[in-house]
Motif scaffolding. Structure first.
Motif, PDB file in Angstrom:
ATOM      1  N   HIS A  38     -59.048 -20.521 -33.874  1.00  0.00           N
ATOM      2  CA  HIS A  38     -58.916 -21.742 -34.667  1.00  0.00           C
ATOM      3  C   HIS A  38     -57.987 -21.592 -35.874  1.00  0.00           C
ATOM      4  CE1 HIS A  38     -61.443 -19.827 -37.730  1.00  0.00           C
ATOM      5  NE2 HIS A  38     -62.226 -19.418 -36.744  1.00  0.00           N
ATOM      6  N   ARG A  42     -61.172 -23.791 -40.051  1.00  0.00           N
ATOM      7  CA  ARG A  42     -61.957 -24.336 -38.961  1.00  0.00           C
ATOM      8  C   ARG A  42     -62.812 -23.237 -38.325  1.00  0.00           C
ATOM      9  NH1 ARG A  42     -62.875 -29.499 -39.115  1.00  0.00           N
ATOM     10  NH2 ARG A  42     -63.574 -29.198 -36.967  1.00  0.00           N
ATOM     11  N   ASP A  46     -64.323 -25.831 -32.609  1.00  0.00           N
ATOM     12  CA  ASP A  46     -63.175 -26.708 -32.368  1.00  0.00           C
ATOM     13  C   ASP A  46     -62.783 -26.719 -30.898  1.00  0.00           C
ATOM     14  OD1 ASP A  46     -63.043 -27.245 -35.053  1.00  0.00           O
ATOM     15  OD2 ASP A  46     -61.049 -26.411 -35.358  1.00  0.00           O
ATOM     16  N   THR A 110     -54.535 -22.154 -32.526  1.00  0.00           N
ATOM     17  CA  THR A 110     -54.155 -23.306 -33.341  1.00  0.00           C
ATOM     18  C   THR A 110     -53.826 -22.828 -34.751  1.00  0.00           C
ATOM     19  OG1 THR A 110     -55.510 -24.878 -32.097  1.00  0.00           O
ATOM     20  CG2 THR A 110     -54.986 -25.462 -34.369  1.00  0.00           C
ATOM     21  N   SER A 172     -58.370 -34.344 -42.989  1.00  0.00           N
ATOM     22  CA  SER A 172     -57.942 -33.981 -41.633  1.00  0.00           C
ATOM     23  C   SER A 172     -57.271 -35.146 -40.915  1.00  0.00           C
ATOM     24  CB  SER A 172     -59.151 -33.508 -40.812  1.00  0.00           C
ATOM     25  OG  SER A 172     -59.862 -32.488 -41.464  1.00  0.00           O
ATOM     26  N   PHE A 175     -54.840 -34.865 -38.016  1.00  0.00           N
ATOM     27  CA  PHE A 175     -55.263 -34.532 -36.652  1.00  0.00           C
ATOM     28  C   PHE A 175     -54.971 -35.670 -35.675  1.00  0.00           C
ATOM     29  CE2 PHE A 175     -58.955 -31.448 -37.926  1.00  0.00           C
ATOM     30  CZ  PHE A 175     -58.023 -30.574 -38.463  1.00  0.00           C
ATOM     31  N   LEU A 186     -66.221 -33.075 -35.645  1.00  0.00           N
ATOM     32  CA  LEU A 186     -65.259 -32.287 -36.409  1.00  0.00           C
ATOM     33  C   LEU A 186     -65.801 -31.952 -37.795  1.00  0.00           C
ATOM     34  CD1 LEU A 186     -61.995 -34.143 -35.352  1.00  0.00           C
ATOM     35  CD2 LEU A 186     -62.464 -31.712 -34.972  1.00  0.00           C
ATOM     36  N   THR A 276     -55.857 -31.409 -31.914  1.00  0.00           N
ATOM     37  CA  THR A 276     -57.195 -30.804 -31.826  1.00  0.00           C
ATOM     38  C   THR A 276     -57.536 -30.261 -30.444  1.00  0.00           C
ATOM     39  OG1 THR A 276     -58.169 -32.974 -31.360  1.00  0.00           O
ATOM     40  CG2 THR A 276     -58.122 -32.255 -33.683  1.00  0.00           C
TER      41      THR A 276
END
Length: 292
Positions: A38, A42, A46, A110, A172, A175, A186, A276
């Motif tokens: 992640h 995060r 996720d 990510t 966020s 996203f 989330l 995401t």
């Protein structure tokens, strides 16, 4: 419905030992392992949607990088840097591939998780055989990094989960569009209630320490080192970019397609930093690349 197993592995740093928690999905005997890592604030959760979708073909391993979520905290916060994370992932991969002779994995990373994967994939004898970089590259905008560091270090507390969830959605927003249910998840993945009743973000505020130490000279050196690492990658690579990303510019993404592993480039419309990988069309991009 496929459900994960919660596990942990002991790792080491110059400051001592720490536990790194991870979620494992799919057949525990499957030798084909997909590691999903992640972004900076995060957690492993996720990747719940992606892991469920990929668990028919892989044993999917999703760690909480040290300092986040269920994992331990480092005694020295200045060690919250990519080389430490790479060392931890080598330990995790050794555990996850104990039943595989060649010890190899596929990797989805990510943001920060992509940087970790980039460095690990560049090393001689790397265990990574296919690499997905989600909205990250060798060029890290200094102003953006400063903004991230300032955000990370804020000791923000919320009187209720709903208040915290609104905060998470606001910070966020890049996203991209998500349903109310998706935003709730989330938020719930990264908020935890303290004994006194306040809700806080589920990570060590010490993560901000290394960001504060970044100077323009250091940033330039880091960028040169990251390009060197990227150019050393030899495995098939997919680069995903959010169309509106402020961390991975279109120019950098296009340059990446001409260098190193010359990755395939997939751009997600209407999304900033970072996609995401929750929605079916994003999952399909990852699945098609990994399984071809």
């Amino acid at each position: 419905m496929v459900e994960p197993r919660l596990k942990s592995v002991q790792c080491s740093s110059p400051a001592g030992l720490h536990r790194m928690a991870y979620k494992e999905w799919g057949d525990p005997a499957n030798p084909d392992v997909l590691v999903c890592v992640h972004g900076v604030t995060r957690v492993a959760d996720d990747f719940d949607a992606l892991a469920r979708a990929m668990s028919d073909r892989y044993r999917v391993v999703c760690p909480d990088v040290v300092g986040r979520g269920r994992s331990g905290r480092l005694r020295d916060p200045h060690l919250y840097v990519v080389p430490q994370y790479v060392a931890d992932m080598v330990t995790l991969i050794a555990r996850a591939t104990a039943n595989r002779d060649d010890g190899t994995v596929h990797w989805v990373g990510t943001s920060m998780g992509g940087l970790i994967g980039m460095i690990l994939a560049s090393l001689e004898g790397s265990p990574i055989r296919r690499l997905v970089l989600n909205d990250i590259g060798p060029v890290l905008d200094g102003a953006t990094m400063a903004r991230i560091g300032e955000y990370i270090g804020q000791d923000v507390r919320f009187a209720s989960f709903e208040e915290g969830a609104r905060f998470v959605k606001e910070v966020s927003s890049s996203f991209g569009p998500h349903s109310d249910e998706e935003w709730h998840k989330l938020a719930s993945d990264v908020l935890v209630q303290e004994p006194g009743g306040a809700w806080v973000r589920h990570y060590d505020l010490g993560l901000a320490k290394p960001f504060a130490a970044i100077t323009p000279e250091r940033a330039g050196q880091d960028q040169a080192a990251l390009w060197g690492a990227f150019d050393a990658i030899r495995c098939p690579t997919l680069l995903i970019r959010g169309e509106l990303s402020d961390l991975l510019s279109r120019a950098t993404a296009e340059e990446m397609t001409r260098r190193g592993p010359k990755p395939q480039l997939a751009e997600i419309p209407g999304v900033g930093h970072a996609p995401t990988l929750i929605h079916a069309h994003q999952i399909a991009i990852v699945r098609d690349f990994l399984l071809t």
